[in-house]
Design an enzyme around this catalytic site. Structure first.
Site, PDB file in Angstrom:
ATOM      1  N   THR A   1       2.272  -3.033  -7.777  1.00 59.24           N
ATOM      2  CA  THR A   1       1.491  -2.561  -7.975  1.00 59.24           C
ATOM      3  C   THR A   1       0.807  -2.886  -6.649  1.00 59.24           C
ATOM      4  OG1 THR A   1      -0.488  -2.621  -9.434  1.00 59.24           O
ATOM      5  CG2 THR A   1       0.942  -0.766  -9.618  1.00 59.24           C
ATOM      6  N   LYS A   2       0.838  -3.637  -6.331  1.00 57.06           N
ATOM      7  CA  LYS A   2      -0.303  -4.811  -4.979  1.00 57.06           C
ATOM      8  C   LYS A   2       0.507  -5.003  -4.082  1.00 57.06           C
ATOM      9  CE  LYS A   2      -3.067  -6.611  -9.240  1.00 57.06           C
ATOM     10  NZ  LYS A   2      -2.269  -5.927 -10.076  1.00 57.06           N
ATOM     11  N   ASN A   3      -0.697  -5.290  -3.460  1.00 55.60           N
ATOM     12  CA  ASN A   3      -0.609  -4.985  -2.115  1.00 55.60           C
ATOM     13  C   ASN A   3       0.705  -6.412  -1.796  1.00 55.60           C
ATOM     14  OD1 ASN A   3      -2.865  -3.959  -2.546  1.00 55.60           O
ATOM     15  ND2 ASN A   3      -3.640  -4.948  -0.550  1.00 55.60           N
TER      16      ASN A   3
END
Length: 404
Positions: A201-203
Protein backbone atom coordinates in the site's frame (compact mmCIF):
# COMPACT_ATOMS: atom_id res chain seq x y z
CA UNK A 1 -46.52 -3.92 -10.85
CA UNK A 2 -43.21 -2.24 -11.59
CA UNK A 3 -40.88 -1.97 -8.55
CA UNK A 4 -40.87 1.39 -6.84
CA UNK A 5 -37.40 2.91 -6.96
CA UNK A 6 -35.96 4.51 -3.84
CA UNK A 7 -35.91 8.33 -3.78
CA UNK A 8 -32.70 10.01 -4.96
CA UNK A 9 -30.10 10.19 -2.22
CA UNK A 10 -31.30 7.05 -0.46
CA UNK A 11 -28.41 5.12 1.03
CA UNK A 12 -27.50 1.94 -0.81
CA UNK A 13 -27.89 0.07 2.48
CA UNK A 14 -31.54 1.14 2.47
CA UNK A 15 -32.30 0.18 -1.10
CA UNK A 16 -30.84 3.17 -2.95
CA UNK A 17 -28.48 3.07 -5.92
CA UNK A 18 -24.79 2.91 -4.93
CA UNK A 19 -22.62 5.86 -5.93
CA UNK A 20 -20.42 3.47 -7.93
CA UNK A 21 -21.15 0.29 -9.82
CA UNK A 22 -17.67 -1.15 -9.11
CA UNK A 23 -15.89 -1.21 -5.76
CA UNK A 24 -13.06 1.31 -5.22
CA UNK A 25 -10.47 0.01 -2.71
CA UNK A 26 -8.83 2.38 -0.25
CA UNK A 27 -5.45 1.55 -1.82
CA UNK A 28 -4.11 -0.29 -4.87
CA UNK A 29 -0.50 -0.72 -6.07
CA UNK A 30 0.53 1.36 -9.08
CA UNK A 31 2.60 -1.13 -11.12
CA UNK A 32 3.56 -0.19 -14.66
CA UNK A 33 5.44 -1.68 -17.62
CA UNK A 34 8.82 -0.53 -16.32
CA UNK A 35 8.51 -2.48 -13.06
CA UNK A 36 7.44 -5.59 -14.97
CA UNK A 37 10.36 -5.25 -17.38
CA UNK A 38 12.92 -4.92 -14.59
CA UNK A 39 11.42 -7.84 -12.65
CA UNK A 40 11.62 -10.05 -15.75
CA UNK A 41 15.22 -8.97 -16.31
CA UNK A 42 16.02 -9.99 -12.73
CA UNK A 43 14.32 -13.36 -13.19
CA UNK A 44 16.16 -13.99 -16.44
CA UNK A 45 19.51 -12.92 -14.98
CA UNK A 46 19.53 -15.95 -12.74
CA UNK A 47 20.14 -13.72 -9.72
CA UNK A 48 16.83 -13.73 -7.86
CA UNK A 49 17.90 -13.48 -4.22
CA UNK A 50 19.78 -10.55 -2.66
CA UNK A 51 22.23 -9.16 -5.16
CA UNK A 52 23.18 -6.09 -7.16
CA UNK A 53 19.62 -4.75 -7.59
CA UNK A 54 18.92 -4.85 -3.86
CA UNK A 55 22.24 -3.10 -3.23
CA UNK A 56 21.37 -0.48 -5.85
CA UNK A 57 17.93 0.16 -4.39
CA UNK A 58 19.36 0.81 -0.92
CA UNK A 59 22.05 3.07 -2.36
CA UNK A 60 19.55 5.10 -4.41
CA UNK A 61 17.13 5.55 -1.51
CA UNK A 62 20.00 6.85 0.63
CA UNK A 63 21.05 9.25 -2.11
CA UNK A 64 17.50 10.48 -2.50
CA UNK A 65 17.21 11.45 1.17
CA UNK A 66 20.78 12.76 1.40
CA UNK A 67 22.54 10.24 3.67
CA UNK A 68 25.52 7.95 3.14
CA UNK A 69 24.04 4.52 3.82
CA UNK A 70 20.91 2.68 2.71
CA UNK A 71 20.12 -1.01 3.02
CA UNK A 72 17.09 -2.53 1.27
CA UNK A 73 15.34 -5.14 3.41
CA UNK A 74 12.37 -7.47 3.30
CA UNK A 75 10.25 -5.18 5.53
CA UNK A 76 10.26 -1.99 7.53
CA UNK A 77 9.62 -4.16 10.58
CA UNK A 78 12.96 -5.86 9.93
CA UNK A 79 14.63 -2.46 9.62
CA UNK A 80 13.29 -1.27 12.98
CA UNK A 81 14.32 -4.54 14.63
CA UNK A 82 17.81 -4.32 13.15
CA UNK A 83 18.21 -0.70 14.24
CA UNK A 84 17.37 -1.52 17.86
CA UNK A 85 19.56 -4.63 17.83
CA UNK A 86 22.47 -2.75 16.26
CA UNK A 87 22.19 -0.08 18.95
CA UNK A 88 22.42 -2.78 21.61
CA UNK A 89 18.96 -2.09 23.02
CA UNK A 90 17.90 -4.93 25.31
CA UNK A 91 16.63 -6.00 28.70
CA UNK A 92 16.24 -3.16 31.17
CA UNK A 93 16.12 -0.52 28.43
CA UNK A 94 13.13 1.62 27.47
CA UNK A 95 12.03 2.80 24.03
CA UNK A 96 9.58 5.70 23.85
CA UNK A 97 7.12 5.67 20.96
CA UNK A 98 3.61 6.68 19.95
CA UNK A 99 0.55 4.70 20.96
CA UNK A 100 -1.09 5.75 17.66
CA UNK A 101 0.76 3.48 15.27
CA UNK A 102 0.79 0.03 13.72
CA UNK A 103 1.87 -2.72 16.07
CA UNK A 104 5.08 -3.56 14.16
CA UNK A 105 7.15 -0.80 15.69
CA UNK A 106 6.12 -1.80 19.21
CA UNK A 107 6.54 -5.53 18.59
CA UNK A 108 10.21 -5.04 17.70
CA UNK A 109 10.81 -3.33 21.05
CA UNK A 110 9.48 -6.47 22.69
CA UNK A 111 11.61 -8.65 20.41
CA UNK A 112 14.85 -7.11 21.70
CA UNK A 113 13.69 -7.51 25.30
CA UNK A 114 13.22 -3.80 25.99
CA UNK A 115 10.12 -2.11 27.42
CA UNK A 116 7.88 0.02 25.18
CA UNK A 117 6.94 3.34 26.78
CA UNK A 118 3.90 4.73 25.01
CA UNK A 119 3.05 8.41 24.68
CA UNK A 120 0.08 10.36 23.38
CA UNK A 121 -0.11 12.27 20.10
CA UNK A 122 -0.69 15.82 18.96
CA UNK A 123 -4.34 16.20 17.87
CA UNK A 124 -3.60 17.88 14.53
CA UNK A 125 -0.82 15.67 13.08
CA UNK A 126 -1.45 12.51 15.14
CA UNK A 127 2.33 12.22 15.55
CA UNK A 128 3.82 11.73 18.99
CA UNK A 129 3.75 14.79 21.24
CA UNK A 130 7.27 15.99 22.17
CA UNK A 131 5.95 17.25 25.52
CA UNK A 132 4.72 13.74 26.29
CA UNK A 133 8.09 12.37 25.17
CA UNK A 134 9.91 14.66 27.60
CA UNK A 135 7.72 13.47 30.47
CA UNK A 136 8.35 9.84 29.52
CA UNK A 137 12.15 10.02 29.46
CA UNK A 138 13.98 8.23 32.28
CA UNK A 139 17.58 7.13 32.90
CA UNK A 140 16.59 3.82 31.26
CA UNK A 141 15.53 5.42 27.97
CA UNK A 142 17.80 4.29 25.14
CA UNK A 143 15.76 5.23 22.05
CA UNK A 144 12.89 7.47 21.02
CA UNK A 145 10.97 6.12 18.03
CA UNK A 146 8.92 8.87 16.35
CA UNK A 147 6.25 7.74 13.87
CA UNK A 148 5.46 9.87 10.80
CA UNK A 149 1.70 9.40 10.74
CA UNK A 150 0.08 9.19 7.31
CA UNK A 151 3.07 10.87 5.69
CA UNK A 152 3.24 13.92 8.00
CA UNK A 153 6.64 14.06 9.71
CA UNK A 154 6.69 14.04 13.48
CA UNK A 155 8.32 16.93 15.37
CA UNK A 156 11.69 15.41 14.56
CA UNK A 157 13.84 18.41 15.51
CA UNK A 158 12.07 18.75 18.87
CA UNK A 159 12.52 15.04 19.54
CA UNK A 160 16.21 15.22 18.61
CA UNK A 161 16.68 18.21 20.89
CA UNK A 162 15.32 16.15 23.79
CA UNK A 163 17.29 13.03 22.91
CA UNK A 164 20.80 14.24 22.09
CA UNK A 165 21.74 15.85 25.43
CA UNK A 166 20.65 12.62 27.16
CA UNK A 167 22.64 10.39 24.75
CA UNK A 168 19.35 8.86 23.59
CA UNK A 169 19.19 7.73 19.95
CA UNK A 170 16.33 8.36 17.52
CA UNK A 171 15.02 5.55 15.31
CA UNK A 172 12.35 7.00 13.05
CA UNK A 173 9.43 4.90 11.82
CA UNK A 174 8.97 6.59 8.44
CA UNK A 175 6.96 3.74 6.94
CA UNK A 176 4.50 6.34 5.60
CA UNK A 177 6.92 9.13 4.83
CA UNK A 178 9.20 8.53 1.83
CA UNK A 179 9.11 11.85 0.01
CA UNK A 180 8.31 13.96 3.08
CA UNK A 181 10.48 16.82 4.30
CA UNK A 182 10.76 19.32 7.15
CA UNK A 183 12.21 22.77 6.56
CA UNK A 184 13.62 21.62 3.24
CA UNK A 185 15.37 18.59 4.75
CA UNK A 186 14.15 15.18 3.54
CA UNK A 187 12.78 12.67 5.99
CA UNK A 188 15.59 10.15 6.25
CA UNK A 189 18.19 12.79 7.11
CA UNK A 190 16.68 14.01 10.40
CA UNK A 191 17.12 11.03 12.75
CA UNK A 192 19.96 8.72 13.73
CA UNK A 193 18.25 5.90 11.81
CA UNK A 194 15.19 6.11 9.56
CA UNK A 195 13.18 3.17 8.26
CA UNK A 196 10.90 3.26 5.19
CA UNK A 197 8.31 0.68 4.17
CA UNK A 198 7.79 -0.67 0.66
CA UNK A 199 4.69 -2.69 1.55
CA UNK A 200 1.95 -3.11 -1.08
CA UNK A 201 0.00 0.00 0.00
CA UNK A 202 2.99 2.33 0.32
CA UNK A 203 3.98 5.23 -1.97
CA UNK A 204 6.82 3.10 -3.33
CA UNK A 205 6.22 -0.64 -3.24
CA UNK A 206 8.19 -3.81 -3.73
CA UNK A 207 5.21 -5.91 -2.58
CA UNK A 208 6.98 -6.64 0.68
CA UNK A 209 10.06 -4.66 1.58
CA UNK A 210 11.65 -1.69 3.24
CA UNK A 211 14.86 0.28 3.62
CA UNK A 212 16.91 1.52 6.55
CA UNK A 213 19.03 4.66 6.08
CA UNK A 214 21.60 6.38 8.28
CA UNK A 215 24.62 8.66 8.23
CA UNK A 216 26.28 6.72 11.05
CA UNK A 217 29.05 4.59 9.48
CA UNK A 218 29.48 2.19 12.39
CA UNK A 219 25.74 1.72 12.82
CA UNK A 220 25.30 1.09 9.09
CA UNK A 221 27.98 -1.61 9.20
CA UNK A 222 26.37 -3.27 12.22
CA UNK A 223 22.88 -3.24 10.64
CA UNK A 224 24.31 -4.64 7.41
CA UNK A 225 26.05 -7.44 9.31
CA UNK A 226 22.95 -8.40 11.31
CA UNK A 227 20.64 -8.31 8.29
CA UNK A 228 21.95 -11.58 6.76
CA UNK A 229 22.76 -14.14 9.47
CA UNK A 230 25.71 -12.14 10.80
CA UNK A 231 27.85 -12.89 7.74
CA UNK A 232 30.73 -10.60 6.98
CA UNK A 233 30.14 -7.71 4.57
CA UNK A 234 29.37 -8.54 0.90
CA UNK A 235 28.90 -12.24 1.69
CA UNK A 236 26.08 -12.25 -0.87
CA UNK A 237 28.76 -11.95 -3.58
CA UNK A 238 29.95 -15.50 -2.85
CA UNK A 239 27.75 -16.71 -5.73
CA UNK A 240 29.26 -14.29 -8.25
CA UNK A 241 32.40 -14.61 -10.35
CA UNK A 242 34.06 -11.97 -8.16
CA UNK A 243 33.18 -13.58 -4.85
CA UNK A 244 34.52 -16.38 -2.67
CA UNK A 245 32.80 -19.36 -1.14
CA UNK A 246 34.36 -18.40 2.18
CA UNK A 247 32.48 -16.35 4.77
CA UNK A 248 32.65 -15.77 8.52
CA UNK A 249 29.91 -15.35 11.12
CA UNK A 250 30.94 -12.59 13.49
CA UNK A 251 27.57 -12.16 15.26
CA UNK A 252 24.26 -14.03 15.44
CA UNK A 253 22.11 -12.24 12.89
CA UNK A 254 18.72 -12.38 11.23
CA UNK A 255 17.37 -12.97 7.74
CA UNK A 256 15.91 -9.65 6.64
CA UNK A 257 17.44 -9.41 3.15
CA UNK A 258 15.39 -8.32 0.09
CA UNK A 259 15.40 -10.38 -3.10
CA UNK A 260 16.63 -8.85 -6.35
CA UNK A 261 13.27 -9.61 -8.02
CA UNK A 262 11.44 -7.39 -5.54
CA UNK A 263 14.24 -4.82 -5.58
CA UNK A 264 13.83 -4.60 -9.36
CA UNK A 265 10.20 -3.62 -8.86
CA UNK A 266 11.35 -0.97 -6.38
CA UNK A 267 13.86 0.45 -8.85
CA UNK A 268 11.09 0.79 -11.43
CA UNK A 269 8.91 2.49 -8.84
CA UNK A 270 11.73 4.84 -7.95
CA UNK A 271 11.98 5.98 -11.58
CA UNK A 272 8.32 7.00 -11.43
CA UNK A 273 8.21 8.12 -7.82
CA UNK A 274 7.99 11.87 -8.44
CA UNK A 275 5.23 11.38 -10.99
CA UNK A 276 3.25 9.18 -8.58
CA UNK A 277 3.73 11.68 -5.75
CA UNK A 278 2.38 14.45 -7.97
CA UNK A 279 -0.75 12.41 -8.65
CA UNK A 280 -1.23 11.89 -4.92
CA UNK A 281 -0.93 15.63 -4.33
CA UNK A 282 -3.49 16.33 -7.05
CA UNK A 283 -5.97 13.89 -5.53
CA UNK A 284 -5.48 15.41 -2.07
CA UNK A 285 -6.04 18.93 -3.41
CA UNK A 286 -9.27 17.75 -5.03
CA UNK A 287 -10.43 16.08 -1.82
CA UNK A 288 -9.64 19.22 0.16
CA UNK A 289 -11.60 21.43 -2.24
CA UNK A 290 -14.63 19.15 -2.49
CA UNK A 291 -14.86 18.52 1.26
CA UNK A 292 -14.24 22.11 2.33
CA UNK A 293 -17.95 22.76 2.93
CA UNK A 294 -18.64 19.50 4.81
CA UNK A 295 -18.08 20.45 8.47
CA UNK A 296 -18.94 16.94 9.64
CA UNK A 297 -15.70 15.70 8.04
CA UNK A 298 -12.43 17.25 9.20
CA UNK A 299 -9.67 17.15 6.60
CA UNK A 300 -6.05 16.26 7.46
CA UNK A 301 -3.88 19.21 8.43
CA UNK A 302 -0.34 20.04 7.33
CA UNK A 303 1.93 22.25 9.42
CA UNK A 304 3.92 25.11 7.87
CA UNK A 305 7.35 24.15 6.55
CA UNK A 306 6.34 20.51 6.04
CA UNK A 307 6.23 18.55 2.79
CA UNK A 308 3.64 15.83 3.40
CA UNK A 309 4.27 12.47 1.73
CA UNK A 310 0.52 12.05 1.14
CA UNK A 311 0.53 8.37 1.95
CA UNK A 312 -2.93 8.44 3.54
CA UNK A 313 -5.95 10.71 3.40
CA UNK A 314 -7.31 10.26 6.94
CA UNK A 315 -10.36 12.32 7.87
CA UNK A 316 -11.87 12.77 11.32
CA UNK A 317 -15.63 12.56 11.71
CA UNK A 318 -17.29 15.27 13.78
CA UNK A 319 -19.42 12.70 15.56
CA UNK A 320 -21.20 15.37 17.56
CA UNK A 321 -22.85 16.45 14.29
CA UNK A 322 -23.68 12.91 13.14
CA UNK A 323 -26.19 10.31 14.27
CA UNK A 324 -23.87 7.36 13.63
CA UNK A 325 -20.55 6.09 14.84
CA UNK A 326 -17.41 5.51 12.78
CA UNK A 327 -18.15 1.81 12.19
CA UNK A 328 -21.56 2.60 10.71
CA UNK A 329 -20.07 5.38 8.56
CA UNK A 330 -17.53 2.96 7.03
CA UNK A 331 -20.21 0.30 6.51
CA UNK A 332 -22.34 2.83 4.63
CA UNK A 333 -19.40 3.82 2.43
CA UNK A 334 -18.80 0.15 1.62
CA UNK A 335 -22.45 -0.24 0.60
CA UNK A 336 -21.84 2.67 -1.80
CA UNK A 337 -18.86 0.68 -3.20
CA UNK A 338 -16.25 2.90 -1.56
CA UNK A 339 -13.48 1.20 0.43
CA UNK A 340 -12.18 2.79 3.61
CA UNK A 341 -9.91 1.80 6.47
CA UNK A 342 -8.84 2.95 9.94
CA UNK A 343 -5.31 4.00 10.91
CA UNK A 344 -4.83 2.99 13.70
CA UNK A 345 -6.17 1.08 16.69
CA UNK A 346 -4.03 2.59 19.49
CA UNK A 347 -1.45 0.18 20.85
CA UNK A 348 -2.59 0.61 24.45
CA UNK A 349 -6.07 -0.72 23.61
CA UNK A 350 -4.81 -4.12 22.37
CA UNK A 351 -5.25 -6.95 24.90
CA UNK A 352 -1.61 -8.05 24.85
CA UNK A 353 -0.25 -4.60 25.65
CA UNK A 354 -2.91 -3.98 28.26
CA UNK A 355 -1.64 -7.09 30.03
CA UNK A 356 2.04 -6.44 29.35
CA UNK A 357 2.18 -2.70 30.02
CA UNK A 358 -0.81 -2.25 32.31
CA UNK A 359 -2.48 0.25 29.97
CA UNK A 360 -6.21 0.90 29.86
CA UNK A 361 -8.79 3.02 28.03
CA UNK A 362 -8.44 6.66 29.03
CA UNK A 363 -4.64 6.62 29.34
CA UNK A 364 -4.03 8.50 26.07
CA UNK A 365 -7.04 10.72 25.37
CA UNK A 366 -5.83 12.39 22.16
CA UNK A 367 -5.11 9.06 20.49
CA UNK A 368 -8.40 7.56 21.65
CA UNK A 369 -10.39 10.54 20.41
CA UNK A 370 -8.63 10.36 17.05
CA UNK A 371 -9.29 6.63 16.80
CA UNK A 372 -13.05 6.84 17.34
CA UNK A 373 -13.33 9.47 14.60
CA UNK A 374 -10.79 8.09 12.10
CA UNK A 375 -11.70 7.10 8.54
CA UNK A 376 -9.02 6.67 5.86
CA UNK A 377 -10.44 7.47 2.42
CA UNK A 378 -9.04 5.98 -0.81
CA UNK A 379 -5.78 7.46 -2.08
CA UNK A 380 -3.46 5.96 -4.68
CA UNK A 381 -1.83 7.26 -7.88
CA UNK A 382 -3.99 5.35 -10.36
CA UNK A 383 -7.17 6.94 -9.03
CA UNK A 384 -8.87 9.36 -11.40
CA UNK A 385 -10.52 12.68 -10.70
CA UNK A 386 -13.82 10.88 -11.18
CA UNK A 387 -12.85 8.35 -8.51
CA UNK A 388 -12.19 11.16 -6.03
CA UNK A 389 -15.55 12.72 -6.93
CA UNK A 390 -17.27 9.38 -6.31
CA UNK A 391 -15.68 9.11 -2.86
CA UNK A 392 -16.80 12.62 -1.96
CA UNK A 393 -20.29 11.97 -3.32
CA UNK A 394 -20.55 8.89 -1.11
CA UNK A 395 -19.24 10.79 1.93
CA UNK A 396 -21.77 13.57 1.32
CA UNK A 397 -24.56 11.02 0.91
CA UNK A 398 -23.77 9.33 4.21
CA UNK A 399 -23.34 12.66 6.00
CA UNK A 400 -26.70 13.89 4.68
CA UNK A 401 -28.44 10.72 5.87
CA UNK A 402 -26.99 10.93 9.40
CA UNK A 403 -26.66 14.69 9.92
CA UNK A 404 -28.14 15.77 13.24
Amino acid sequence: PAPVSAPPGTLASRGGVPVRAAFLPFSRPCIGPREKQLAIEALESGWITTGPKAEELGRRIAARVGVRHGLALNSATGGLHLALAALGVGAGDEVVTSTYTFVACVNVIEHVGARPVLVDVEPDTLCLDPRAVERALTPRTRVVMPVDYGGHPAELEAVAALARPRHVRTVEDAAHALGAAVGGRPVGSLSDVTVFSFYATKNLTTGEGGCVVTDDDALADRIDLLSLHGMDRDAWKRYSDTGSWYYEITSPGFKYNLSDVLAAVGLGQLERFDEMQQRRREHVARYDALLADVPEVRRPQVRPGVVHARHLYPVALDLERLGCDRARFIAELRAENIGASVHFIPIHLHPYFQRQLGTKPGDFPAAEDAYRRAVTLPLFPDMTASDVEDVVAAVRKVVAAYRR
